[in-house]
Design an enzyme around this catalytic site. Structure first.
Site: not given
Length: 267
Positions: A9, A11
């Site tokens: 991922d 953020d």
């Protein structure tokens, strides 16, 4: 090349904060953001924020400079480089957007370590305005997953990546994430795979709520230093297992550079 695919991922994983909110705050859009937050879906809201910037005469170059101020923990950068050097196939799976991710990774010298980025696409229109579009056009083909936001089901992305990886002989997956949207892809992982949730973040909480739903082994992390230790430990573990199954005993390159016996624990 190893048979390991590492999925990140973006953020609150590769970067510590949220790239969308960073631009909103740093470029003075907080008031407009708060006014529209309850009205517009997130993806549409972020595109609207870019419209606000363009109407103010702010340029794409200014947005780039803003994004270049986003920090990446040096231990996370080191982990990315080490995993790539070992031969892992690294990919980003994120509900941010292509322009933000590529700008930040390029600025930190990390863009060349990722083979693919799965995220919301961006483009520049005829008047020079940066646009953000949903990864999946939900008006034409809804993904039908109740766990994921309307514009992107990471679980479907993982299935696509796994199908392509199996054709190339890659079979072991490590998924690193933090958010609610990372739960669905974690459910798609199987025995022999690993999921690395960030401790005390939504993904970790969801896994703790019903750990029996997850087939993959779970190893948590809290910060950049711990992410590096856990990830390189897993690469070593998988490499040793593969060497044993192949009848070899060669020590992994990763273990020569970083060894951690207590890399993480099941939440």
């Amino acid at each position: 090349m190893t048979g390991i695919v590492v999925l990140f991922d973006f953020d609150r994983t590769i970067i510590d904060g949220d790239s969308d909110k960073w631009v909103v705050v740093e470029m003075g859009l907080t008031q407009s953001f708060q006014q529209l937050r309850s009205i517009l879906p997130w993806n549409t809201l972020m595109d609207r924020m870019l419209h606000e910037l363009h109407s103010q005469g702010r340029t794409i170059e200014e947005i780039e400079e803003c994004l270049k101020r986003v920090a990446i923990n040096p231990r996370i950068a080191a982990a990315i480089k080490a995993a790539h050097d070992f031969g892992c196939d690294l990919k980003v799976v994120s509900d941010a957007n292509n322009f933000y991710i590529e700008t930040i990774l390029k600025h930190h010298g990390l863009s060349g370590f990722f083979s693919e980025i799965y995220t919301n696409p961006t483009s520049v229109d005829e008047v020079g305005r940066l646009r953000i579009f949903p990864y999946r056009d939900f008006t034409l083909a809804p993904h039908g997953c109740s766990l994921c936001p309307y514009n992107m089901c990471k679980g479907l992305v993982i299935e696509q990546i796994r199908a392509a990886a199996s054709e190339n002989g890659k079979k072991r997956f490590i998924y690193v994430g933090d958010g609610k949207g990372d739960f669905c892809p974690s459910l798609k992982l199987g025995h022999g795979d690993y999921v690395m949730p960030r401790k005390n973040y939504p993904l970790w909480n969801l896994i703790c709520g019903d750990p029996m739903l997850i087939k993959a082994q779970v190893l948590e992390w809290s910060d950049g230093e711990e992410l590096e230790k856990v990830l390189l430990h897993l690469i070593d573990t998988i490499s040793i297992e593969e060497n044993i199954s192949n009848g070899t005993s060669t020590q992994s390159k990763s273990s020569q550079s970083q060894v951690s016996e207590n890399a993480g624990s099941h939440p």
